[in-house]
Write a protein that holds these residues in place. Structure first.
Motif, PDB file in Angstrom:
ATOM      1  N   SER A  26       0.777  -1.342   0.243  1.00  0.00           N
ATOM      2  CA  SER A  26      -0.536   0.167   0.126  1.00  0.00           C
ATOM      3  C   SER A  26       0.755   1.005   0.163  1.00  0.00           C
ATOM      4  CB  SER A  26      -0.957   0.241   1.048  1.00  0.00           C
ATOM      5  OG  SER A  26      -2.115   0.913   1.322  1.00  0.00           O
ATOM      6  N   GLU A  27       1.718   1.404   0.648  1.00  0.00           N
ATOM      7  CA  GLU A  27       2.495   2.457   1.071  1.00  0.00           C
ATOM      8  C   GLU A  27       3.558   2.170  -0.703  1.00  0.00           C
ATOM      9  OE1 GLU A  27       5.779   1.048   4.050  1.00  0.00           O
ATOM     10  OE2 GLU A  27       3.658   1.612   5.514  1.00  0.00           O
ATOM     11  N   ASN A  28       3.758   1.792  -1.349  1.00  0.00           N
ATOM     12  CA  ASN A  28       4.030   1.952  -2.343  1.00  0.00           C
ATOM     13  C   ASN A  28       3.863   2.059  -3.222  1.00  0.00           C
ATOM     14  OD1 ASN A  28       6.727   0.862  -1.730  1.00  0.00           O
ATOM     15  ND2 ASN A  28       6.213  -1.845  -2.532  1.00  0.00           N
ATOM     16  N   ILE A  29       1.985   1.983  -3.406  1.00  0.00           N
ATOM     17  CA  ILE A  29       1.120   2.224  -4.433  1.00  0.00           C
ATOM     18  C   ILE A  29       0.736   3.882  -3.965  1.00  0.00           C
ATOM     19  CG2 ILE A  29      -1.617   2.282  -4.918  1.00  0.00           C
ATOM     20  CD1 ILE A  29      -1.387  -0.691  -4.754  1.00  0.00           C
ATOM     21  N   CYS A  30       0.750   4.340  -2.479  1.00  0.00           N
ATOM     22  CA  CYS A  30       0.589   5.598  -2.440  1.00  0.00           C
ATOM     23  C   CYS A  30       1.602   6.771  -2.477  1.00  0.00           C
ATOM     24  CB  CYS A  30       0.235   5.744  -0.456  1.00  0.00           C
ATOM     25  SG  CYS A  30      -0.868   4.928  -0.392  1.00  0.00           S
ATOM     26  N   LYS A  31       2.568   5.810  -2.891  1.00  0.00           N
ATOM     27  CA  LYS A  31       4.011   7.085  -3.076  1.00  0.00           C
ATOM     28  C   LYS A  31       4.101   6.987  -4.659  1.00  0.00           C
ATOM     29  CE  LYS A  31       8.833   6.656  -2.551  1.00  0.00           C
ATOM     30  NZ  LYS A  31      10.222   6.255  -2.574  1.00  0.00           N
ATOM     31  N   ALA A  32       3.499   5.926  -4.939  1.00  0.00           N
ATOM     32  CA  ALA A  32       3.606   6.132  -6.566  1.00  0.00           C
ATOM     33  C   ALA A  32       2.550   6.907  -6.934  1.00  0.00           C
ATOM     34  CB  ALA A  32       3.330   5.382  -7.233  1.00  0.00           C
ATOM     35  N   HIS A  33       1.743   7.360  -6.083  1.00  0.00           N
ATOM     36  CA  HIS A  33       0.493   8.678  -6.018  1.00  0.00           C
ATOM     37  C   HIS A  33       0.918   9.848  -5.902  1.00  0.00           C
ATOM     38  CE1 HIS A  33      -2.491   5.174  -8.201  1.00  0.00           C
ATOM     39  NE2 HIS A  33      -2.487   6.461  -8.592  1.00  0.00           N
ATOM     40  N   GLY A  34       1.934  10.327  -5.464  1.00  0.00           N
ATOM     41  CA  GLY A  34       2.820  10.934  -4.533  1.00  0.00           C
ATOM     42  C   GLY A  34       1.702  11.613  -2.725  1.00  0.00           C
ATOM     43  N   LEU A  35       1.506  10.294  -2.557  1.00  0.00           N
ATOM     44  CA  LEU A  35       0.802  10.713  -1.412  1.00  0.00           C
ATOM     45  C   LEU A  35       1.618   9.369  -0.210  1.00  0.00           C
ATOM     46  CD1 LEU A  35      -3.034  10.512  -2.008  1.00  0.00           C
ATOM     47  CD2 LEU A  35      -1.647  12.792  -1.610  1.00  0.00           C
ATOM     48  N   THR A  36       0.672  10.157   0.929  1.00  0.00           N
ATOM     49  CA  THR A  36       2.115   9.341   1.874  1.00  0.00           C
ATOM     50  C   THR A  36       0.491   8.172   2.504  1.00  0.00           C
ATOM     51  OG1 THR A  36       0.532  10.464   3.906  1.00  0.00           O
ATOM     52  CG2 THR A  36       2.893  11.049   3.177  1.00  0.00           C
ATOM     53  N   SER A  37       1.055   6.892   3.331  1.00  0.00           N
ATOM     54  CA  SER A  37      -0.027   6.206   3.324  1.00  0.00           C
ATOM     55  C   SER A  37      -1.626   6.485   4.348  1.00  0.00           C
ATOM     56  CB  SER A  37       0.775   4.952   3.982  1.00  0.00           C
ATOM     57  OG  SER A  37       1.076   4.217   3.784  1.00  0.00           O
ATOM     58  N   LEU A  38      -0.475   8.005   5.581  1.00  0.00           N
ATOM     59  CA  LEU A  38      -1.889   8.122   5.960  1.00  0.00           C
ATOM     60  C   LEU A  38      -2.980   9.353   5.485  1.00  0.00           C
ATOM     61  CD1 LEU A  38       0.094   8.947   9.145  1.00  0.00           C
ATOM     62  CD2 LEU A  38      -1.883   7.477   9.028  1.00  0.00           C
ATOM     63  N   GLN A  39      -1.878   9.925   4.437  1.00  0.00           N
ATOM     64  CA  GLN A  39      -2.873  10.339   3.687  1.00  0.00           C
ATOM     65  C   GLN A  39      -4.238   9.784   2.075  1.00  0.00           C
ATOM     66  OE1 GLN A  39       0.396  12.922   0.993  1.00  0.00           O
ATOM     67  NE2 GLN A  39      -0.048  14.493   2.479  1.00  0.00           N
ATOM     68  N   TYR A  40      -3.421   8.692   2.190  1.00  0.00           N
ATOM     69  CA  TYR A  40      -4.723   8.017   1.664  1.00  0.00           C
ATOM     70  C   TYR A  40      -5.805   7.448   2.671  1.00  0.00           C
ATOM     71  CZ  TYR A  40      -6.427   3.230   0.110  1.00  0.00           C
ATOM     72  OH  TYR A  40      -7.583   2.749  -0.596  1.00  0.00           O
ATOM     73  N   LEU A  41      -5.146   7.369   4.087  1.00  0.00           N
ATOM     74  CA  LEU A  41      -5.954   6.375   4.601  1.00  0.00           C
ATOM     75  C   LEU A  41      -6.774   7.250   5.047  1.00  0.00           C
ATOM     76  CD1 LEU A  41      -4.180   4.824   7.637  1.00  0.00           C
ATOM     77  CD2 LEU A  41      -5.900   3.762   5.575  1.00  0.00           C
ATOM     78  N   LEU A  42      -6.397   8.540   5.536  1.00  0.00           N
ATOM     79  CA  LEU A  42      -7.947   9.103   4.644  1.00  0.00           C
ATOM     80  C   LEU A  42      -8.570  10.234   4.166  1.00  0.00           C
ATOM     81  CD1 LEU A  42      -8.368  12.777   7.115  1.00  0.00           C
ATOM     82  CD2 LEU A  42      -6.826  13.404   5.019  1.00  0.00           C
ATOM     83  N   LEU A  43      -8.036  10.089   3.000  1.00  0.00           N
ATOM     84  CA  LEU A  43      -8.912  10.045   1.761  1.00  0.00           C
ATOM     85  C   LEU A  43     -10.034   9.171   1.726  1.00  0.00           C
ATOM     86  CD1 LEU A  43      -6.454  11.463  -1.097  1.00  0.00           C
ATOM     87  CD2 LEU A  43      -7.813  12.532   0.562  1.00  0.00           C
ATOM     88  N   LEU A  44      -9.760   7.610   2.051  1.00  0.00           N
ATOM     89  CA  LEU A  44     -10.192   6.536   1.902  1.00  0.00           C
ATOM     90  C   LEU A  44     -11.120   6.431   3.298  1.00  0.00           C
ATOM     91  CD1 LEU A  44     -10.467   3.363   1.499  1.00  0.00           C
ATOM     92  CD2 LEU A  44      -8.754   2.644   2.943  1.00  0.00           C
ATOM     93  N   HIS A  45     -11.036   6.860   4.122  1.00  0.00           N
ATOM     94  CA  HIS A  45     -12.220   7.238   5.493  1.00  0.00           C
ATOM     95  C   HIS A  45     -13.455   8.231   5.004  1.00  0.00           C
ATOM     96  CE1 HIS A  45     -10.305   4.050   7.765  1.00  0.00           C
ATOM     97  NE2 HIS A  45      -9.419   4.659   7.674  1.00  0.00           N
ATOM     98  N   LEU A  46     -13.252   9.216   4.794  1.00  0.00           N
ATOM     99  CA  LEU A  46     -13.929  10.502   3.672  1.00  0.00           C
ATOM    100  C   LEU A  46     -14.845   9.296   2.888  1.00  0.00           C
ATOM    101  CD1 LEU A  46     -11.679  13.532   3.312  1.00  0.00           C
ATOM    102  CD2 LEU A  46     -13.650  12.991   5.072  1.00  0.00           C
ATOM    103  N   ARG A  47     -13.893   9.354   1.934  1.00  0.00           N
ATOM    104  CA  ARG A  47     -14.895   7.999   0.633  1.00  0.00           C
ATOM    105  C   ARG A  47     -15.648   6.915   1.126  1.00  0.00           C
ATOM    106  NH1 ARG A  47     -16.727   8.347  -3.836  1.00  0.00           N
ATOM    107  NH2 ARG A  47     -15.989   7.045  -6.262  1.00  0.00           N
ATOM    108  N   GLY A  48     -15.421   6.553   2.788  1.00  0.00           N
ATOM    109  CA  GLY A  48     -16.081   5.213   2.875  1.00  0.00           C
ATOM    110  C   GLY A  48     -16.859   5.542   4.015  1.00  0.00           C
ATOM    111  N   PHE A  49     -17.358   7.035   4.835  1.00  0.00           N
ATOM    112  CA  PHE A  49     -17.698   7.508   5.982  1.00  0.00           C
ATOM    113  C   PHE A  49     -19.319   6.207   5.489  1.00  0.00           C
ATOM    114  CE2 PHE A  49     -18.966   9.932   9.577  1.00  0.00           C
ATOM    115  CZ  PHE A  49     -18.225   9.445  10.334  1.00  0.00           C
ATOM    116  N   PRO A  50     -20.078   5.626   6.675  1.00  0.00           N
ATOM    117  CA  PRO A  50     -21.035   5.207   6.975  1.00  0.00           C
ATOM    118  C   PRO A  50     -21.821   6.417   7.165  1.00  0.00           C
ATOM    119  CG  PRO A  50     -20.022   4.646   8.791  1.00  0.00           C
ATOM    120  CD  PRO A  50     -19.326   5.435   8.101  1.00  0.00           C
ATOM    121  N   GLY A  51     -22.755   6.609   5.968  1.00  0.00           N
ATOM    122  CA  GLY A  51     -24.493   7.393   5.808  1.00  0.00           C
ATOM    123  C   GLY A  51     -24.094   8.690   5.360  1.00  0.00           C
ATOM    124  N   ARG A  52     -22.691   9.149   4.829  1.00  0.00           N
ATOM    125  CA  ARG A  52     -22.243  10.417   4.727  1.00  0.00           C
ATOM    126  C   ARG A  52     -21.291  10.466   3.896  1.00  0.00           C
ATOM    127  NH1 ARG A  52     -22.081  12.517  10.560  1.00  0.00           N
ATOM    128  NH2 ARG A  52     -19.868  12.480  10.679  1.00  0.00           N
TER     129      ARG A  52
END
Length: 135
Positions: A26-52
């Motif tokens: 995952s870290e390697n994929i994120c790095k290839a997109h110019g993000l850190t793993s934590l930045q990706y997790l933030l985006l992922l949690h926003l995208r997958g937040f239940p109900g809104r």
């Protein structure tokens, strides 16, 4: 105190190895997109937040298992990158909502898609594991 046997330690070791392998991938994929793993997790949690389609800093802190001030700094960096934005809540002026922007959605979608093969492998491996006892 219950004692663990060799198989218990081997199972824990195997689990942690697979988890770390997934994280490194995952870290390697994120790095290839110019993000850190934590930045990706933030985006992922926003995208997958239940109900809104948004979350508060406190909710994101819980999802990330991070301290409030650390999450604020992470949101700041993602705002600077044009991935998310803060919006004042329409229903509660004291509440600040964190929303994904189009660029953030595109990046999280791409990164998440690239995780599918590894995720499917993990799902298969974990479905084969049947714990004999609870810890």
């Amino acid at each position: 105190m219950n004692k663990l046997n060799k198989q218990d330690y081997q199972s824990l070791s195997d689990f942690r190895y697979r988890l770390r392998t997934f994280q490194r991938h995952s870290e390697n994929i994120c790095k290839a997109h110019g993000l850190t793993s934590l930045q990706y997790l933030l985006l992922l949690h926003l995208r997958g937040f239940p109900g809104r389609e948004w979350a508060t800093i406190s909710e994101l802190s819980e999802k990330l298992q991070a301290k409030h001030h650390g999450t604020v700094m992470l949101v700041d960096r993602c705002c600077d990158l044009g991935l998310v934005e803060r919006r004042e809540s329409i229903t509660d002026k004291r509440c600040v909502e964190i929303h994904l922007l189009l660029r953030g959605e595109e990046i999280v979608d791409s990164i998440a898609w690239q995780h599918r093969p590894e995720l499917e492998l993990l799902e298969h491996e974990f479905s084969l594991v049947r714990p004999e006892k609870e810890f």
